[in-house]
Motif scaffolding. Structure first.
Motif, PDB file in Angstrom:
ATOM      1  N   LYS A 119       1.561   1.664  -3.807  1.00 15.74           N
ATOM      2  CA  LYS A 119       0.327   2.357  -4.182  1.00 15.74           C
ATOM      3  C   LYS A 119       0.405   3.850  -3.885  1.00 15.74           C
ATOM      4  CE  LYS A 119      -4.620   2.449  -3.815  1.00 15.74           C
ATOM      5  NZ  LYS A 119      -5.764   2.293  -2.953  1.00 15.74           N
ATOM      6  N   VAL A 120       0.766   4.200  -2.645  1.00 15.65           N
ATOM      7  CA  VAL A 120       0.771   5.628  -2.284  1.00 15.65           C
ATOM      8  C   VAL A 120       1.981   6.334  -2.880  1.00 15.65           C
ATOM      9  CG1 VAL A 120       0.812   7.245  -0.362  1.00 15.65           C
ATOM     10  CG2 VAL A 120      -0.520   5.158  -0.177  1.00 15.65           C
ATOM     11  N   PHE A 121       3.167   5.763  -2.673  1.00 17.97           N
ATOM     12  CA  PHE A 121       4.382   6.427  -3.180  1.00 17.97           C
ATOM     13  C   PHE A 121       4.706   6.046  -4.622  1.00 17.97           C
ATOM     14  CE2 PHE A 121       5.879   6.398   1.497  1.00 17.97           C
ATOM     15  CZ  PHE A 121       5.128   7.528   1.753  1.00 17.97           C
ATOM     16  N   ARG A 122       4.112   4.965  -5.096  1.00 16.79           N
ATOM     17  CA  ARG A 122       4.245   4.548  -6.506  1.00 16.79           C
ATOM     18  C   ARG A 122       5.721   4.377  -6.927  1.00 16.79           C
ATOM     19  NH1 ARG A 122      -0.096   8.282  -6.301  1.00 16.79           N
ATOM     20  NH2 ARG A 122       1.195  10.060  -6.842  1.00 16.79           N
ATOM     21  N   TYR A 145       0.839  -1.202   0.000  1.00 20.57           N
ATOM     22  CA  TYR A 145       0.000   0.000   0.000  1.00 20.57           C
ATOM     23  C   TYR A 145       0.879   1.260   0.000  1.00 20.57           C
ATOM     24  CZ  TYR A 145      -3.410   3.457   1.494  1.00 20.57           C
ATOM     25  OH  TYR A 145      -4.198   4.569   1.555  1.00 20.57           O
ATOM     26  N   LEU A 146       1.838   1.273   0.922  1.00 18.47           N
ATOM     27  CA  LEU A 146       2.614   2.500   1.103  1.00 18.47           C
ATOM     28  C   LEU A 146       3.608   2.720  -0.040  1.00 18.47           C
ATOM     29  CD1 LEU A 146       2.633   4.581   3.413  1.00 18.47           C
ATOM     30  CD2 LEU A 146       4.722   3.494   4.223  1.00 18.47           C
ATOM     31  N   GLN A 172      -4.456   1.749 -10.638  1.00 18.01           N
ATOM     32  CA  GLN A 172      -3.294   2.415 -11.234  1.00 18.01           C
ATOM     33  C   GLN A 172      -3.345   2.379 -12.758  1.00 18.01           C
ATOM     34  OE1 GLN A 172      -0.141   0.210  -9.319  1.00 18.01           O
ATOM     35  NE2 GLN A 172       0.076   1.736  -7.686  1.00 18.01           N
ATOM     36  N   ASN A 181       0.434   7.749 -12.015  1.00 16.92           N
ATOM     37  CA  ASN A 181       1.484   6.959 -11.374  1.00 16.92           C
ATOM     38  C   ASN A 181       2.826   7.669 -11.243  1.00 16.92           C
ATOM     39  OD1 ASN A 181       0.193   4.232 -10.940  1.00 16.92           O
ATOM     40  ND2 ASN A 181      -0.274   4.576 -13.092  1.00 16.92           N
ATOM     41  N   ASN A 222      -5.577  -2.834  -6.668  1.00 14.77           N
ATOM     42  CA  ASN A 222      -4.720  -1.640  -6.699  1.00 14.77           C
ATOM     43  C   ASN A 222      -4.106  -1.431  -8.084  1.00 14.77           C
ATOM     44  OD1 ASN A 222      -5.130  -0.788  -4.059  1.00 14.77           O
ATOM     45  ND2 ASN A 222      -3.628  -2.243  -3.274  1.00 14.77           N
TER      46      ASN A 222
END
Lengths: 325, 753
Positions: free
Chosen positions: A172-175, A168-169, B390, B715, B386
């Motif tokens: 997903k969040v920081f990609r 997630y972190l 994206q 992204n 997820n």
């Protein structure tokens, strides 16, 4: 040493037979050949004839362990156990129950497992030893206390949380990297980073605390006091004396982990869609594919035995006082 | 490349070219230079390209659809594959003679490789032709003549490769040739061949091959003339072939004629079946009846191929729009367009609203639109979801975990997308599945089963008490509609409104169907001999047993809910959790009492649902799909009548009568028809749920440039955590370094032990 290794390998044979027998028993307590046939034939429109036909063509139409209808030695050899187990000992793994060649699949899946497990082990070992040395070096200071608290916190978090939280972190969040997947060659790097990071971080708590105790135990011994009394710098005492002697239990632990590297990680491989041997084993169990299950258990046992022999050899290397006879 | 990277490169060049500087900075220069080079490489990657892209960067703007598979397909042999995750592949590769119209509803069969949908000819037992409108009882045989279109070519494949003499190039592989072969792509030469009628005949024969284990052999043996005997003939012939030839033995099916199938000429073949079976046409739209190739079978049967996993089960050979070019079921499977595809155009007619929805924008254009489809193994739903958000998967279902993130349910139950989904341009399509999930009573059970009035009233009381609407709301997020009978919407025989409700469980009101009050259930329970949930004779509480293979934490909430439903009638429900194998065994032996079961339609015909209640199809006695073992003579005779009828008012009346009987007897608590929710990104076009067509990939279209643009927008990596981490490490090192220096400076007596 050579005679010792040969003797240990000799001991391995009855152990492997026993493991194979136990696997066979446990598997068929839960799954009958009829269950396996139904699982492979699908859930719809499965006729009794189709079940019998499947069993016959896959060699599951014979008695499990003893064929009372046969005579002499055939009573033992004309059974599912004998026919399915014998070839294992010459590493002929045959085909899975859905027809795929198991050796081929293992060869394909071995590298992805190792691609995750080897860096996780090496980096994890370095990080854990460094962190443990740091705590041992600053024992009794705020660094040590904070480190121990941090270790306990890290140990208290479940592996699932690390995986889902990490995905997630970081992904997903920081990609910063892909959430899951795998690729061949150098393209695999971007997929490996996240599981390795999670594997390392999730192991820091337990690993560092464990190694710290080794280091502290050594630090309290007479030879260390003598070294200090001779005026050796603390860093020299730590790296030259304490670390070297504390390596014995560390090596034991690490070598015993080697088979697990090959077998892969069930959770990590599943969540990161890594086509390794961990997920292969899980698939085999879920699909009631006895051929895969018995091969993977057998292979795991062989590797574990090899790992234990390697531990003994490693002892002689890190501690010259030990001799294998 | 950004400015930072440029500056670092200049510095690196300066360091590399200045010997003076290097000398001055020794010994740090080596370490520093390496660090800077690494930093340079990292920063040079800091362009607009997403770092988290799970596919090769060069494919970003290619016409590729990205999808997934959660479980590796077990079989891709069309005679064997049956599961939906297998048909996802075989449906695109193999072409049976018929297919479903992509847009029209109700589902309509149209030709695929056939010239037309064949109409059967009916014969009596002496072989004389009967009129089309004859009574089904008089029909001894039905004959289907199928004409396929000429000029259809197979995909390029080594099985068809020929040498200069015109002989099959890879017919007799020796050990030397095989040594360099690991996957199918290692065969350098490929060839093709025209599709002929015999290929379809060959495939029907393959259904009876003893090593293929086709799941429909049992069913088709009842219909295709001679197939049952044929499977026995092949079994003994196969044993002999294996004994004679050993590994690499090939059973040549062309040498064994099958009575019920016949090649008329190069492009025409005939299937002869017992009696009347209109549902055969639906089977002719499934890969089971796609063409099989003798040359391919012989190619794959050679010694050494199995050991390399090079089998027809893993490397399909078809004429369809796509061919499988990468088959690594452990990681990725790739379909690419078949260069020999015969061509087809996008449909020009649809349903009202299709044009407005853009579903006819591509009318008349040649399909397939997409060049390549990449299926990646994705076992867990969280990464899948997820990655969809994206933009790395083009479509997604909605798991319960993600439901609230994706869907808003209004006060009156209307469904809409959340703002975050709308912002991303995601579109939602829903469709009621052609499936049913129900709670069944074992009719052989002495308490809940049987045809006694008491047992019937007990079953009806439970049908009323178990609130399916609540179940759908709690456990399915509203994704289902309560079943009033066995036939789901979209299948002939399903009726909307008052005419279609189960009056034994529901009342019709101006607001629609309303479940009968609990008092009715209690009254029925008392009439059944269990007032207040106690046996009227013994006074003991009524205890019922629910058999289930679902025993995990997810199932617990459902099972607790179910126990509460029974408790509303003061009935104690005992959950008998077991593993799936034991559950199957109980069902086969008829020792379960109450259970939950489901059925997914093979084809859009009421026969495919009502046969679940047909006596001669009972599980215990006949090993069929009637899991409740329900037997009602009247129902069975109506079924026999209904299954051969054409859709129309007469058939509808028979179905209605059958449903009335079943609702009255209540062998099932009717459960629900699940609703399928599918999300798709804005760049995916021509997406309309079609629950019957398994070859719909050819109609889909994507806009790769738009996808690339949005993927980049969504992204962009967040870099500050990397800088923060580096900063924190440095900050942590400073006090450690100070402390180290201090400790080094201490006298021995001060060092703590």
């Amino acid at each position: 040493m050579f005679a010792y290794i040969i003797r240990r390998l000799g001991y391995a044979i009855p152990i492997l037979i026993g493991i194979n027998l136990l696997t066979f028993y446990l598997f068929f307590v839960v799954n009958s050949p009829d269950d396996m046939a139904r699982m492979h034939l699908g859930m719809k429109r499965v006729t009794p004839e189709a079940v019998e036909n499947w069993k016959a063509s896959h060699g599951y139409d014979k008695p499990l362990l003893i064929n009372s209808e046969a005579s002499n030695l055939d009573q033992l050899t004309d059974t599912i156990f004998f026919e399915k187990s014998l070839k294992l000992f010459v590493f002929d793994f045959g085909s899975s129950d859905d027809g795929r060649d198991i050796s081929f699949d293992i060869s394909q899946r071995m590298l992805p497992s190792l691609a995750i497990a080897v860096p996780s082990l090496i980096i994890g070992l370095l990080v854990n030893i460094t962190f443990a040395l740091l705590m041992a070096f600053f024992r009794g200071t705020y660094v040590d206390y904070t480190g121990v608290i941090l270790c306990v916190v890290l140990m208290s978090i479940s592996a699932m949380f690390y995986i889902i939280g990490g995905q997630y972190l970081l992904a997903k969040v920081f990609r910063l990297m892909p959430i899951s997947g795998f690729d061949g060659g150098l393209d695999a790097l971007k997929f490996i980073i996240l599981p390795v990071v999670i594997g390392v971080v999730s192991g820091i708590g337990a690993g560092s605390r464990w190694y710290r105790t080794f280091f502290l135990e050594e630090a309290g011994k007479d030879y260390v006091r003598t070294a200090r009394a001779k005026g050796l710098a603390e860093s020299l005492v730590l790296f030259r004396h304490i670390l070297r002697n504390a390596l014995i239990p560390i090596v034991t632990g690490v070598v015993s982990l080697l088979p697990l590297l090959f077998m892969g990680s069930l959770l990590l491989e599943s969540f990161f869609a890594v086509p390794g041997l961990g997920s292969y084993t899980i698939d085999g169990i879920q699909n009631q594919d006895f051929a895969i299950v018995r091969v993977m258990v057998f292979l795991g046992s062989v590797l574990y035995i090899i790992g234990l022999i390697m531990v003994d050899i490693a002892y002689t290397i890190v501690d010259p006082r030990i001799r294998l006879t | 490349m950004n400015t930072g990277a440029h500056i670092i490169i200049i510095v690196v060049h300066a360091l590399a070219n200045s010997s003076t500087t290097l000398t001055m900075l020794m010994p740090l220069a080596g370490v520093l230079r390496h660090a800077i080079v690494v930093a340079c490489i990292v920063l040079s990657a800091c362009d607009d390209r997403p770092w988290n892209r799970p596919y090769p960067a060069e494919d970003a703007d290619r016409n590729i659809l990205y999808s997934l598979f959660q479980e590796r397909p077990k079989h891709l042999d069309p005679a064997r594959s049956y599961s939906s995750n297998e048909v996802t592949f075989t449906g695109q590769i193999y072409e049976p003679p018929l297919q479903y119209d992509y847009l029209k509803r109700p589902y309509e069969l149209i030709p695929l490789t056939a010239e037309a949908v064949p109409a059967p000819r009916y014969l009596d037992s002496s072989g004389q032709q009967l009129p089309a409108a004859v009574d089904a009882d008089e029909i001894a045989f039905s004959v289907y003549d199928i004409t396929i279109r000429p000029g259809i070519m197979y995909q390029p494949h080594p099985a068809f490769a020929r040498d200069q003499q015109g002989k099959l190039r890879y017919r007799q592989l020796d050990a030397e040739e095989l040594a360099s072969i690991h996957v199918l792509g290692d065969f350098k030469e490929t060839g093709s061949r025209e599709l002929v009628a015999n290929d379809y005949i060959y495939q029907i024969k393959r259904l009876a091959h003893p090593q293929i284990h086709s799941p429909i052999l049992g069913l088709m043996s009842e219909y295709i003339v001679g197939l049952e005997d044929y499977s026995r003939t092949l079994a003994s012939a196969h044993e002999k072939t294996i004994a004679d030839e050993g590994d690499g033995a090939f059973l040549d099916l062309d040498k064994f004629p099958l009575e019920g199938v016949e090649v008329i000429d190069r492009y025409r073949y005939r299937i002869k079946i017992h009696g009347k079976y209109p549902q055969l046409l639906y089977w002719l739209a499934m890969p089971f009846f796609a063409p099989g190739r003798h040359a391919a079978d012989r190619f794959y049967s050679q010694a050494g191929m199995q050991q390399r996993n090079i089998t027809l089960d893993w490397y399909p050979v078809g004429t369809g729009p796509y061919m499988l070019t990468v088959n690594n079921p452990n990681r990725q499977m790739v379909l690419e367009t078949n260069p020999n595809f015969h061509g087809e155009v996008y449909p020009s007619e649809g349903m009202p609203g299709d044009r407005e929805a853009g579903l006819l924008d591509d009318a008349g254009k040649p399909v397939p639109f997409i060049d390549k489809v990449v299926f990646s193994l994705e076992k867990e739903t969280i990464p899948y979801w997820n990655k969809f958000l994206q933009g790395y998967y083009d479509t997604s279902g909605i798991s319960s975990d993600s439901f609230d993130q994706a869907i808003n349910i209004g006060n009156s139950g209307e469904v809409s997308l959340t703002d975050s989904m709308l912002t991303q341009g995601i579109d939602l399509s829903t469709a009621v599945s052609t499936s049913i999930f129900y709670t069944g009573f074992n009719m052989l059970d002495p308490v809940v089963g049987g045809n006694t009035e008491a047992a019937r009233k007990l079953r009806l009381a439970l049908s009323i008490a178990i609130n399916i609407e609540e179940n759908i709301s709690i456990f399915l997020n509203g994704r289902g509609i309560p079943a009033q009978g066995a036939i789901p919407p979209g299948i002939f025989g399903y009726e909307e409104g008052e005419a279609g409700i189960n009056l034994h469980v529901y009342d019709w009101t101006p607001q629609g169907a309303v479940r009968k009050p609990l008092e009715v259930a209690k009254r029925l329970l008392a009439e059944a001999g269990y007032p207040e949930g106690r046996d009227i004779n013994s006074g003991k509480p009524l205890v019922l047993y629910f058999d289930t293979p679902a025993t995990g934490p997810d199932a617990k909430a459902r099972l607790d809910w179910l126990m509460k439903q029974f408790a509303k009638l003061n009935i104690q429900l005992v959950i008998r959790g077991t593993d799936y194998n034991r559950f199957q065994e109980k069902m086969l032996k008829g020792t379960a009492q109450i259970f939950q079961w489901g059925w997914n339609a093979d084809y859009p015909d009421p026969e495919n649902f009502l046969f679940l209640l047909y006596g001669p199809n009972s599980k215990v006695e006949h090993n069929g799909e009637n899991a409740s073992n329900y037997v009602n003579e009247k129902f069975d005779s109506l079924f026999d009548q209904m299954k051969d009828m054409e859709n129309g008012p007469q058939r509808k009346a028979v179905i209605r009568e059958m449903m009335d009987i079943a609702r009255y007897d209540a062998p099932w608590i009717w459960g629900y028809f699940p609703k399928q929710f599918t999300l798709r990104h804005v760049w995916l076009k021509n997406s309309k749920p079609n629950l019957m067509a398994n070859n719909a990939l050819k109609y889909k279209r994507i806009e790769p440039q738009l996808r690339k643009q949005l993927q980049q927008q969504w992204n962009q990596p967040v870099r500050w955590p990397l800088y923060l981490l580096a900063g924190l490490l440095l900050i942590a090192l400073v006090p450690a370094w100070i402390s180290y220096r201090r400790q080094q400076g201490m006298s021995a007596i001060q060092v703590k032990h």
